[in-house]
Design an enzyme around this catalytic site. Structure first.
Site, mmCIF file in Angstrom:
data_model
loop_
_atom_site.group_PDB
_atom_site.id
_atom_site.type_symbol
_atom_site.label_atom_id
_atom_site.label_comp_id
_atom_site.label_asym_id
_atom_site.label_seq_id
_atom_site.Cartn_x
_atom_site.Cartn_y
_atom_site.Cartn_z
ATOM 1 N N ASP A 13 0.821 -1.215 0.000
ATOM 2 C CA ASP A 13 0.000 0.000 0.000
ATOM 3 C C ASP A 13 0.851 1.259 0.000
ATOM 4 O OD1 ASP A 13 -1.942 -1.895 0.248
ATOM 5 O OD2 ASP A 13 -2.888 -1.046 2.045
ATOM 6 N N LEU A 78 0.743 3.054 7.794
ATOM 7 C CA LEU A 78 0.514 1.771 7.122
ATOM 8 C C LEU A 78 1.439 0.671 7.646
ATOM 9 C CD1 LEU A 78 0.264 2.998 3.396
ATOM 10 C CD2 LEU A 78 -1.458 3.072 5.190
ATOM 11 N N ALA A 80 3.144 -2.207 9.731
ATOM 12 C CA ALA A 80 2.628 -3.238 10.644
ATOM 13 C C ALA A 80 3.309 -4.560 10.351
ATOM 14 C CB ALA A 80 1.120 -3.420 10.433
ATOM 15 N N SER A 127 -8.420 -2.849 9.803
ATOM 16 C CA SER A 127 -8.592 -4.039 8.962
ATOM 17 C C SER A 127 -9.899 -4.772 9.222
ATOM 18 C CB SER A 127 -7.426 -4.989 9.253
ATOM 19 O OG SER A 127 -7.703 -6.281 8.768
ATOM 20 N N GLU A 129 -10.014 -7.787 9.459
ATOM 21 C CA GLU A 129 -9.682 -8.864 10.411
ATOM 22 C C GLU A 129 -10.238 -8.562 11.803
ATOM 23 O OE1 GLU A 129 -7.701 -11.982 10.435
ATOM 24 O OE2 GLU A 129 -8.558 -11.775 8.458
ATOM 25 N N TYR A 151 -2.988 -10.672 15.385
ATOM 26 C CA TYR A 151 -2.984 -9.523 14.467
ATOM 27 C C TYR A 151 -4.301 -8.750 14.590
ATOM 28 C CZ TYR A 151 -3.603 -7.029 10.019
ATOM 29 O OH TYR A 151 -3.873 -6.066 9.067
HETATM 30 P P1 NDP Z 1 2.859 -4.975 3.911
HETATM 31 O O1 NDP Z 1 3.072 -6.174 4.766
HETATM 32 O O2 NDP Z 1 3.073 -5.079 2.439
HETATM 33 O O3 NDP Z 1 3.822 -3.795 4.468
HETATM 34 C C1 NDP Z 1 4.076 -3.636 5.818
HETATM 35 C C2 NDP Z 1 5.037 -2.484 6.003
HETATM 36 O O4 NDP Z 1 5.281 -2.271 7.404
HETATM 37 C C3 NDP Z 1 6.412 -2.669 5.350
HETATM 38 O O5 NDP Z 1 6.765 -1.475 4.685
HETATM 39 C C4 NDP Z 1 7.338 -2.891 6.543
HETATM 40 O O6 NDP Z 1 8.657 -2.422 6.345
HETATM 41 C C5 NDP Z 1 6.670 -2.003 7.578
HETATM 42 N N1 NDP Z 1 7.089 -2.290 8.953
HETATM 43 C C6 NDP Z 1 7.024 -3.474 9.593
HETATM 44 N N2 NDP Z 1 7.510 -3.348 10.851
HETATM 45 C C7 NDP Z 1 7.865 -2.043 10.999
HETATM 46 C C8 NDP Z 1 8.429 -1.286 12.063
HETATM 47 N N3 NDP Z 1 8.739 -1.840 13.239
HETATM 48 N N4 NDP Z 1 8.640 0.039 11.882
HETATM 49 C C9 NDP Z 1 8.357 0.613 10.699
HETATM 50 N N5 NDP Z 1 7.854 -0.055 9.641
HETATM 51 C C10 NDP Z 1 7.607 -1.373 9.795
HETATM 52 O O7 NDP Z 1 1.386 -4.423 4.220
HETATM 53 P P2 NDP Z 1 0.284 -3.787 3.217
HETATM 54 O O8 NDP Z 1 0.910 -2.725 2.420
HETATM 55 O O9 NDP Z 1 -0.461 -4.885 2.556
HETATM 56 O O10 NDP Z 1 -0.733 -3.147 4.276
HETATM 57 C C11 NDP Z 1 -0.547 -1.837 4.783
HETATM 58 C C12 NDP Z 1 -1.277 -1.702 6.107
HETATM 59 O O11 NDP Z 1 -2.654 -1.939 5.917
HETATM 60 C C13 NDP Z 1 -0.831 -2.685 7.197
HETATM 61 O O12 NDP Z 1 -0.952 -2.019 8.431
HETATM 62 C C14 NDP Z 1 -1.867 -3.795 7.123
HETATM 63 O O13 NDP Z 1 -1.975 -4.452 8.360
HETATM 64 C C15 NDP Z 1 -3.095 -2.998 6.769
HETATM 65 N N6 NDP Z 1 -4.116 -3.705 6.028
HETATM 66 C C16 NDP Z 1 -3.797 -4.334 4.857
HETATM 67 C C17 NDP Z 1 -4.778 -4.932 4.112
HETATM 68 C C18 NDP Z 1 -4.466 -5.620 2.830
HETATM 69 O O14 NDP Z 1 -5.312 -6.377 2.355
HETATM 70 N N7 NDP Z 1 -3.303 -5.378 2.218
HETATM 71 C C19 NDP Z 1 -6.191 -4.916 4.548
HETATM 72 C C20 NDP Z 1 -6.413 -4.178 5.792
HETATM 73 C C21 NDP Z 1 -5.406 -3.611 6.489
HETATM 74 P P3 NDP Z 1 9.917 -3.384 5.969
HETATM 75 O O15 NDP Z 1 9.942 -3.415 4.480
HETATM 76 O O16 NDP Z 1 11.068 -2.670 6.568
HETATM 77 O O17 NDP Z 1 9.644 -4.717 6.569
HETATM 78 P P1 GDR Z 2 -5.648 -12.539 5.379
HETATM 79 O O1 GDR Z 2 -4.846 -12.859 4.023
HETATM 80 O O2 GDR Z 2 -5.314 -13.479 6.463
HETATM 81 O O3 GDR Z 2 -7.087 -12.404 4.995
HETATM 82 O O4 GDR Z 2 -5.020 -11.113 5.788
HETATM 83 P P2 GDR Z 2 -4.115 -14.179 3.510
HETATM 84 O O5 GDR Z 2 -3.982 -14.016 2.038
HETATM 85 O O6 GDR Z 2 -2.896 -14.492 4.284
HETATM 86 O O7 GDR Z 2 -5.194 -15.337 3.836
HETATM 87 C C1 GDR Z 2 -6.494 -15.346 3.261
HETATM 88 C C2 GDR Z 2 -7.155 -16.686 3.482
HETATM 89 O O8 GDR Z 2 -6.495 -17.681 2.713
HETATM 90 C C3 GDR Z 2 -6.326 -18.839 3.509
HETATM 91 N N1 GDR Z 2 -5.197 -19.639 2.998
HETATM 92 C C4 GDR Z 2 -3.920 -19.246 2.931
HETATM 93 N N2 GDR Z 2 -3.322 -18.071 3.285
HETATM 94 C C5 GDR Z 2 -1.993 -17.953 3.071
HETATM 95 N N3 GDR Z 2 -1.393 -16.800 3.366
HETATM 96 N N4 GDR Z 2 -1.238 -18.989 2.560
HETATM 97 C C6 GDR Z 2 -1.787 -20.188 2.214
HETATM 98 O O9 GDR Z 2 -1.107 -21.088 1.753
HETATM 99 C C7 GDR Z 2 -3.199 -20.316 2.401
HETATM 100 N N5 GDR Z 2 -4.076 -21.314 2.155
HETATM 101 C C8 GDR Z 2 -5.280 -20.894 2.510
HETATM 102 C C9 GDR Z 2 -6.082 -18.283 4.909
HETATM 103 O O10 GDR Z 2 -6.287 -19.301 5.889
HETATM 104 C C10 GDR Z 2 -7.113 -17.177 4.942
HETATM 105 O O11 GDR Z 2 -8.367 -17.687 5.275
HETATM 106 C C11 GDR Z 2 -4.809 -10.085 4.838
HETATM 107 C C12 GDR Z 2 -3.609 -9.255 5.325
HETATM 108 O O12 GDR Z 2 -3.254 -8.324 4.318
HETATM 109 C C13 GDR Z 2 -3.952 -8.491 6.590
HETATM 110 O O13 GDR Z 2 -2.885 -7.593 6.912
HETATM 111 C C14 GDR Z 2 -5.230 -7.686 6.346
HETATM 112 O O14 GDR Z 2 -5.597 -6.956 7.492
HETATM 113 C C15 GDR Z 2 -6.357 -8.612 5.921
HETATM 114 O O15 GDR Z 2 -5.965 -9.276 4.723
HETATM 115 C C16 GDR Z 2 -7.650 -7.851 5.633
#
Ligand code: NDP
Ligand code: GDR
Length: 330
Positions: A13, A78, A80, A127, A129, A151
């Site tokens: 993101d 963002l 986490a 989220s 979640e 989480y």
């Molecule tokens: P990513 O896992 O792709 O990115 C996570 C980011 O957090 C990375 O840039 C990582 O940096 C950084 N980070 C981790 N630990 C720390 C720390 N201690 N201090 C500073 N930075 C840190 O996540 P997404 O981009 O997919 O998601 C963005 C946010 O939105 C997250 O908070 C996620 O939980 C939330 N979210 C995501 C959803 C999704 O479907 N993608 C849905 C709902 C919520 P580094 O590269 O250094 O590890």
């Molecule tokens: P989620 O995403 O847990 O919804 O969190 P993920 O893609 O990890 O899992 C989605 C569903 O798929 C099932 N699953 C598997 N998941 C993974 N990762 N690997 C596998 O091999 C696999 N097989 C089945 C999982 O059990 C689950 O039900 C994401 C993250 O981006 C969070 O940070 C965010 O908040 C939520 O989406 C909304």
């Protein structure tokens, strides 16, 4: 020129949001952690106008220093530990970063911005979640939370705290309750990207099968490029608030496999998918489907990419990338 600070700049993101805000004429700063983080080059190559500042959500002093240096109008939190499965194995670290990290950033804003008329606008990445074992279908801003992972619990803490700092200190703090959103930049540990990248390798003869966990759970999957616009829209409102951001459609992992394998020209995915209990979770979120009616009404936001379009975008990008990689290795 408005100034924005993004934490989690190296994540999916962060990368889309930095490009989106740069396109809106912002001066964008990305917070980067660690010493010589290898992803720094990736994000600055992608967006040459992005500037990096040091900081870690575990270190309050570093957040205060980043805010003093950047003097942002808007902060998008963002960063986490975002992988649900990892949060079961490292719950304390997840609470520390995904939960307490929000507290530290809000405290930094309170201290640097001053208590009264704090001009910094704050976005918290909440989220779906948090809904976990869902209490109603579809989920809205009013649906009670029942998180099912460390989480999810940490995200509830961050969400509640964002609301509290808004109410207690008058900070313009908004929380986006975003449902799953994916893209060709999604981490390979998440199920969608794991499927599309493995499928591309199967298609190219580089891999034989994919090991997955639970195929029955259902998610409301959208496109990350659409969702970052909603984050920005929230901070442009006069009043801070909470918004669900989702597509309103739900699909199982099986359905994701159906669409992806069909696109790749296979009649069935079953010969290529094996079950591995290592990918099962101690407690699962079975069904997510959101109603983004409030975001549509108040922000004028709607998703543009549908489920089939998303799967196609991801598979085609992976096919191209894997083919390029394979030809480089030859
Ligand atoms: P990513 O896992 O792709 O990115 C996570 C980011 O957090 C990375 O840039 C990582 O940096 C950084 N980070 C981790 N630990 C720390 C720390 N201690 N201090 C500073 N930075 C840190 O996540 P997404 O981009 O997919 O998601 C963005 C946010 O939105 C997250 O908070 C996620 O939980 C939330 N979210 C995501 C959803 C999704 O479907 N993608 C849905 C709902 C919520 P580094 O590269 O250094 O590890
Ligand atoms: P989620 O995403 O847990 O919804 O969190 P993920 O893609 O990890 O899992 C989605 C569903 O798929 C099932 N699953 C598997 N998941 C993974 N990762 N690997 C596998 O091999 C696999 N097989 C089945 C999982 O059990 C689950 O039900 C994401 C993250 O981006 C969070 O940070 C965010 O908040 C939520 O989406 C909304």
């Amino acid at each position: 020129m408005k100034r924005a600070l993004i934490t989690g700049i190296t994540g999916q993101d962060g990368r889309y949001l930095s490009e989106f805000l740069t396109g809106k004429g912002y001066q964008v700063f990305g917070m980067i952690r660690g010493q010589n983080n290898p992803k720094a080059k990736l994000v600055t190559d992608e967006n040459p106008r992005l500037e990096l500042v040091e900081g870690d959500l575990r270190d309050l002093g570093s957040l205060i220093a980043a805010l003093e240096q950047v003097q942002p109008d808007e902060v998008y939190n963002l960063a986490a530990i975002s992988f649900v499965q990892l949060s079961f194995r490292q719950p304390e670290l997840t609470a520390e970063i995904t939960g307490l990290g929000v507290l530290r950033m809000l405290e930094a804003i309170r201290v640097v911005g001053g208590m009264e008329n704090n001009p910094i606008r704050f976005y918290q990445a909440s989220s779906s979640e948090m809904f976990g074992k869902v209490r109603e279908v579809p989920q809205t801003e009013a649906t009670p939370f029942h998180p099912r992972s460390p989480y999810g619990v940490a995200k509830v803490f961050g969400h509640d705290l964002t609301v509290n700092y808004r109410e207690a200190y008058g900070i313009h703090a908004s929380s986006g309750i975003l449902f799953n959103h994916e893209s060709p930049r999604r981490g390979h540990e998440f199920v969608t990207r794991k499927i599309t990248s493995s499928l591309a390798r199967i298609k190219l003869g580089l891999q034989e099968s994919i090991s997955l966990g639970n195929l029955e759970s259902r998610r409301d999957w959208g496109y990350a490029g659409d969702y970052v616009e909603a984050m920005w829209l929230m901070l442009q409102q006069d009043e801070p608030d909470d918004y669900v951001i989702s597509t309103g459609e739900t699909h199982s992992i099986r359905e994701f496999l159906d669409v992806a394998f069909h696109l790749a020209g296979y009649d069935s995915w079953e010969p290529y998918v094996t079950h591995d209990t290592r990918f099962d979770r101690p407690s699962e979120v079975d069904l997510l489907i959101g109603s983004a009616a409030k975001a549509k009404e108040k922000l004028g936001w709607e998703p543009r990419v549908n489920f089939e379009g998303l799967v196609k975008m991801m598979y085609e990008a992976d096919l191209e990338a894997e083919a390029r990689e394979a030809s480089r290795e030859q």
